[in-house]
Every structure is written in structure tokens, then in C-alpha cells.
Design a protein around this motif. Sequence first.
Motif, PDB file in Angstrom:
ATOM      1  N   ARG A 207       0.860  -1.262  -0.022  1.00 32.38           N
ATOM      2  CA  ARG A 207      -0.158   0.010   0.069  1.00 32.38           C
ATOM      3  C   ARG A 207       0.874   1.378  -0.223  1.00 32.38           C
ATOM      4  O   ARG A 207       0.248   2.402  -0.167  1.00 32.38           O
ATOM      5  CB  ARG A 207      -0.867  -0.261   0.996  1.00 32.38           C
ATOM      6  CG  ARG A 207      -2.154   1.004   1.128  1.00 32.38           C
ATOM      7  CD  ARG A 207      -3.062   0.800   2.091  1.00 32.38           C
ATOM      8  NE  ARG A 207      -2.572   1.175   3.230  1.00 32.38           N
ATOM      9  CZ  ARG A 207      -3.392   0.826   4.525  1.00 32.38           C
ATOM     10  NH1 ARG A 207      -4.636   0.688   4.367  1.00 32.38           N
ATOM     11  NH2 ARG A 207      -2.929   0.934   5.849  1.00 32.38           N
TER      12      ARG A 207
ATOM     13  N   ASP B 194     -13.269  -9.543   2.750  1.00 27.31           N
ATOM     14  CA  ASP B 194     -13.446  -8.816   1.634  1.00 27.31           C
ATOM     15  C   ASP B 194     -13.446  -7.321   1.921  1.00 27.31           C
ATOM     16  O   ASP B 194     -12.618  -6.578   1.480  1.00 27.31           O
ATOM     17  CB  ASP B 194     -14.462  -9.106   0.547  1.00 27.31           C
ATOM     18  CG  ASP B 194     -14.584 -10.720   0.173  1.00 27.31           C
ATOM     19  OD1 ASP B 194     -13.438 -11.294  -0.116  1.00 27.31           O
ATOM     20  OD2 ASP B 194     -15.666 -11.386   0.270  1.00 27.31           O
ATOM     21  N   ASP B 195     -14.258  -7.259   3.024  1.00 28.86           N
ATOM     22  CA  ASP B 195     -14.577  -5.802   3.691  1.00 28.86           C
ATOM     23  C   ASP B 195     -13.207  -5.222   4.185  1.00 28.86           C
ATOM     24  O   ASP B 195     -12.983  -3.999   3.743  1.00 28.86           O
ATOM     25  CB  ASP B 195     -15.436  -5.787   4.644  1.00 28.86           C
ATOM     26  CG  ASP B 195     -16.931  -5.316   4.104  1.00 28.86           C
ATOM     27  OD1 ASP B 195     -17.004  -4.536   3.107  1.00 28.86           O
ATOM     28  OD2 ASP B 195     -17.974  -5.904   4.773  1.00 28.86           O
ATOM     29  N   ASN B 196     -12.415  -5.987   4.616  1.00 32.97           N
ATOM     30  CA  ASN B 196     -11.198  -5.515   5.380  1.00 32.97           C
ATOM     31  C   ASN B 196     -10.054  -5.179   4.085  1.00 32.97           C
ATOM     32  O   ASN B 196      -9.462  -4.080   4.318  1.00 32.97           O
ATOM     33  CB  ASN B 196     -10.508  -6.704   5.810  1.00 32.97           C
ATOM     34  CG  ASN B 196     -11.054  -7.115   7.283  1.00 32.97           C
ATOM     35  OD1 ASN B 196     -11.804  -6.437   7.811  1.00 32.97           O
ATOM     36  ND2 ASN B 196     -10.844  -8.111   7.644  1.00 32.97           N
TER      37      ASN B 196
ATOM     38  N   ILE C  20     -11.051  -4.083   1.195  1.00 30.98           N
ATOM     39  CA  ILE C  20     -11.744  -2.697   0.638  1.00 30.98           C
ATOM     40  C   ILE C  20     -11.247  -1.575   1.396  1.00 30.98           C
ATOM     41  O   ILE C  20     -10.754  -0.463   0.996  1.00 30.98           O
ATOM     42  CB  ILE C  20     -13.239  -2.979   0.494  1.00 30.98           C
ATOM     43  CG1 ILE C  20     -13.672  -4.216  -0.516  1.00 30.98           C
ATOM     44  CG2 ILE C  20     -14.108  -1.671   0.200  1.00 30.98           C
ATOM     45  CD1 ILE C  20     -15.233  -4.140  -0.632  1.00 30.98           C
ATOM     46  N   GLU C  21     -11.450  -1.740   2.706  1.00 26.95           N
ATOM     47  CA  GLU C  21     -10.933  -0.799   3.832  1.00 26.95           C
ATOM     48  C   GLU C  21      -9.648  -0.680   3.448  1.00 26.95           C
ATOM     49  O   GLU C  21      -9.079   0.659   3.683  1.00 26.95           O
ATOM     50  CB  GLU C  21     -11.278  -1.435   5.258  1.00 26.95           C
ATOM     51  CG  GLU C  21     -11.434  -0.220   6.271  1.00 26.95           C
ATOM     52  CD  GLU C  21     -12.259   0.941   5.594  1.00 26.95           C
ATOM     53  OE1 GLU C  21     -13.377   0.808   5.229  1.00 26.95           O
ATOM     54  OE2 GLU C  21     -11.725   2.222   6.015  1.00 26.95           O
ATOM     55  N   TRP C  22      -8.691  -1.508   3.330  1.00 36.46           N
ATOM     56  CA  TRP C  22      -7.090  -1.402   3.138  1.00 36.46           C
ATOM     57  C   TRP C  22      -7.074  -0.354   2.041  1.00 36.46           C
ATOM     58  O   TRP C  22      -6.216   0.583   1.975  1.00 36.46           O
ATOM     59  CB  TRP C  22      -6.775  -2.758   2.890  1.00 36.46           C
ATOM     60  CG  TRP C  22      -5.280  -2.751   2.302  1.00 36.46           C
ATOM     61  CD1 TRP C  22      -3.985  -2.749   3.090  1.00 36.46           C
ATOM     62  CD2 TRP C  22      -4.876  -2.865   0.934  1.00 36.46           C
ATOM     63  NE1 TRP C  22      -3.063  -2.713   2.139  1.00 36.46           N
ATOM     64  CE2 TRP C  22      -3.564  -2.960   0.589  1.00 36.46           C
ATOM     65  CE3 TRP C  22      -5.720  -3.012  -0.518  1.00 36.46           C
ATOM     66  CZ2 TRP C  22      -2.692  -3.075  -0.220  1.00 36.46           C
ATOM     67  CZ3 TRP C  22      -4.861  -3.144  -1.310  1.00 36.46           C
ATOM     68  CH2 TRP C  22      -3.451  -3.094  -1.465  1.00 36.46           C
TER      69      TRP C  22
ATOM     70  N   ARG D  93      -9.220   1.898   0.666  1.00 37.41           N
ATOM     71  CA  ARG D  93      -9.775   3.072   0.781  1.00 37.41           C
ATOM     72  C   ARG D  93      -8.715   3.904   1.689  1.00 37.41           C
ATOM     73  O   ARG D  93      -8.909   5.148   1.446  1.00 37.41           O
ATOM     74  CB  ARG D  93     -11.230   2.913   1.590  1.00 37.41           C
ATOM     75  CG  ARG D  93     -12.429   2.623   0.194  1.00 37.41           C
ATOM     76  CD  ARG D  93     -13.465   1.974   1.076  1.00 37.41           C
ATOM     77  NE  ARG D  93     -14.353   2.949   1.869  1.00 37.41           N
ATOM     78  CZ  ARG D  93     -15.591   2.748   2.203  1.00 37.41           C
ATOM     79  NH1 ARG D  93     -16.211   1.643   2.215  1.00 37.41           N
ATOM     80  NH2 ARG D  93     -16.154   3.788   2.796  1.00 37.41           N
ATOM     81  N   GLU D  94      -8.339   3.175   2.696  1.00 38.15           N
ATOM     82  CA  GLU D  94      -7.393   4.119   3.441  1.00 38.15           C
ATOM     83  C   GLU D  94      -6.285   4.542   2.716  1.00 38.15           C
ATOM     84  O   GLU D  94      -5.284   5.396   3.295  1.00 38.15           O
ATOM     85  CB  GLU D  94      -7.055   3.101   4.546  1.00 38.15           C
ATOM     86  CG  GLU D  94      -7.826   3.019   5.660  1.00 38.15           C
ATOM     87  CD  GLU D  94      -7.706   1.996   6.914  1.00 38.15           C
ATOM     88  OE1 GLU D  94      -6.424   1.372   6.945  1.00 38.15           O
ATOM     89  OE2 GLU D  94      -8.347   1.820   7.663  1.00 38.15           O
ATOM     90  N   ARG D  95      -5.917   3.897   1.619  1.00 40.21           N
ATOM     91  CA  ARG D  95      -4.730   4.658   0.857  1.00 40.21           C
ATOM     92  C   ARG D  95      -5.191   6.086   0.527  1.00 40.21           C
ATOM     93  O   ARG D  95      -4.341   6.756   0.058  1.00 40.21           O
ATOM     94  CB  ARG D  95      -4.541   3.364  -0.312  1.00 40.21           C
ATOM     95  CG  ARG D  95      -3.557   4.008  -1.471  1.00 40.21           C
ATOM     96  CD  ARG D  95      -2.307   4.271  -1.247  1.00 40.21           C
ATOM     97  NE  ARG D  95      -1.688   4.655  -2.621  1.00 40.21           N
ATOM     98  CZ  ARG D  95      -0.846   4.442  -3.214  1.00 40.21           C
ATOM     99  NH1 ARG D  95      -0.387   3.176  -3.330  1.00 40.21           N
ATOM    100  NH2 ARG D  95      -0.495   5.014  -4.387  1.00 40.21           N
TER     101      ARG D  95
ATOM    102  N   GLN E 204     -24.003  -2.549  -1.156  1.00 39.75           N
ATOM    103  CA  GLN E 204     -23.071  -2.726   0.106  1.00 39.75           C
ATOM    104  C   GLN E 204     -21.806  -1.768  -0.350  1.00 39.75           C
ATOM    105  O   GLN E 204     -21.408  -1.271   0.779  1.00 39.75           O
ATOM    106  CB  GLN E 204     -22.723  -4.166  -0.126  1.00 39.75           C
ATOM    107  CG  GLN E 204     -22.494  -4.760   1.417  1.00 39.75           C
ATOM    108  CD  GLN E 204     -22.321  -6.123   1.404  1.00 39.75           C
ATOM    109  OE1 GLN E 204     -22.789  -6.816   0.589  1.00 39.75           O
ATOM    110  NE2 GLN E 204     -21.106  -6.704   2.221  1.00 39.75           N
TER     111      GLN E 204
ATOM    112  N   THR F 238     -18.293   3.343  -3.503  1.00 41.00           N
ATOM    113  CA  THR F 238     -16.817   3.511  -3.481  1.00 41.00           C
ATOM    114  C   THR F 238     -16.066   2.478  -4.054  1.00 41.00           C
ATOM    115  O   THR F 238     -14.987   2.603  -4.290  1.00 41.00           O
ATOM    116  CB  THR F 238     -16.510   2.889  -1.832  1.00 41.00           C
ATOM    117  OG1 THR F 238     -17.024   1.652  -1.610  1.00 41.00           O
ATOM    118  CG2 THR F 238     -17.007   3.738  -0.705  1.00 41.00           C
TER     119      THR F 238
END
Length: 208
Positions: free
Chosen positions: A101, A123-125, A127-129, A131-133, A164, A168
Motif C-alpha cells: 500500500r 473482503d471488506d477488510n 476494501i478498507e485497506w 480506501r485507506e490509501r 453494499q 466506493t
Amino acid sequence: MSLFPHVQFLVSAAQPTQFPADRGAEIAFAGRSNVGKSSAINAILQRHGLARVSRTPGRTRLVNFFDLGGERRIVDLPGYGYAAAPEVERRTWAPLIGALRERASLRGLVLIVDSRRGIRPEDDNLIEWARERGTGMRIHLLLSKSDKLTRSEASKALREAKSQLEGTATVQLFSTLDKTGIEEAQRVLKEWTQRKNPDDLVEIAGAD
Ligand code: GDP
């Protein structure tokens, strides 16, 4: 004519020091073990057998880089969610994905999710990874193995994933078996890896 005629395997990295030079543009591919990630990469890049289609879920723990030509790369992340080895998985996965990242060349995440199961917490984790970028990082979901669904089940899966994701990420149906969505995924990859301005990547003049 292949969209990516210069594809070749670059390197398998067990640790971040083995990652290739951080230049150009790269797109990460990720998904749960057995979701159809290797098959998807092979189909999108039109290279049969490039990403090995493993019959043993979770066997691959390496980050594989593929060169698309012109300083563009695909980063094939290890499949996650393999219940038999959660601790090993956590220990090897976290530093690799953390370092990935940080790379300036990382432009997007293609996340592969089984169309029959939908987006799950792991999978959500991820996506969050992504998005945090922050801004500039794109996320695209492939709802894989859509050949297993009826037409109405497939539309429902697509609708639910879209709701869901709340805008994003983009999402599409995908199947290597009946070839659903391969061109759409290729277009995404092509667009994401385009040069941002003409002075970028001057060394690739002449590449496709
Ligand atoms: P990976 O572990 O995520 O890399 O998944 P693989 O590409 O190795 O595929 C896992 C299994 O799913 C294999 O048995 C594939 O033949 C099967 N598979 C992959 N893509 C599809 C698809 O589009 N439709 C169906 N029905 N099966 C698929």
C-alpha cells in the motif's frame, strides 16, 4: 490482437524487499482462496496458465508480479480466508500488504468475490485497506463464477454488491467459464494503467 501483448511473469516475492522497483503503474488482484482469481488473471491477460490455477486452496503465499509491458504491472496477492492456516496467513500477509500500500505505483485493487456468496468480512477488510490509501486508489469488484447463477440471481448479486459498496467501488459480473465480463475487466485494467501525463514513463515509448 491481445490487449496486453507483452505480458510476462516478473517475480514472486516472499517479502517486500523482493518487490520490483516502484515505477509506473500497478494493480493488485486479491480474493479469497478458490474464488477464481488465477483463472480471472489468465482470462483477462489472455495468457493460459500464466497465474497458476491451483487446486489446493491457500497454497500460494507469495506475491506474484506480472509485467504487462511499459512499466505496468499486476500484483497477484495470496488468496486469503483459508481456515486451516490462519496464523501463518496473518504473519505473512500483513507485512506484504502493508508494504504494497506504500507503493507510489499502486493505482487500484481488483477484488474477486464469489457471486454466489457476495462480499464477506475478509473482503471488506481489503476494501478498507484500499480506501485507506486515499484518493487516486480505485477499487473494482469481479463477482466471479456468475455462470453458476441464473439471470435473476446474477442481477440480484450485482444489485446487492452495489448497495453494499455505496459507490466506493465499481462492480461487474464475471465468469471465465462462459466469458462474462472479460472485456469489461480488460477495459478497467487498461484505463487504470494509462499514463497520467505524456512525460510519465517516457521509457516506454512504443509500447502498446
Ligand atoms: P484461486 O484460488 O482464486 O486462484 O482460484 P482458481 O482460479 O484456482 O479457481 C478455483 C476453482 O474454481 C477451479 O476449480 C476453477 O476451475 C474454478 N473456476 C474458476 N473460474 C470459474 C468460473 O468462472 N466458473 C466456474 N464455474 N468455475 C470457475
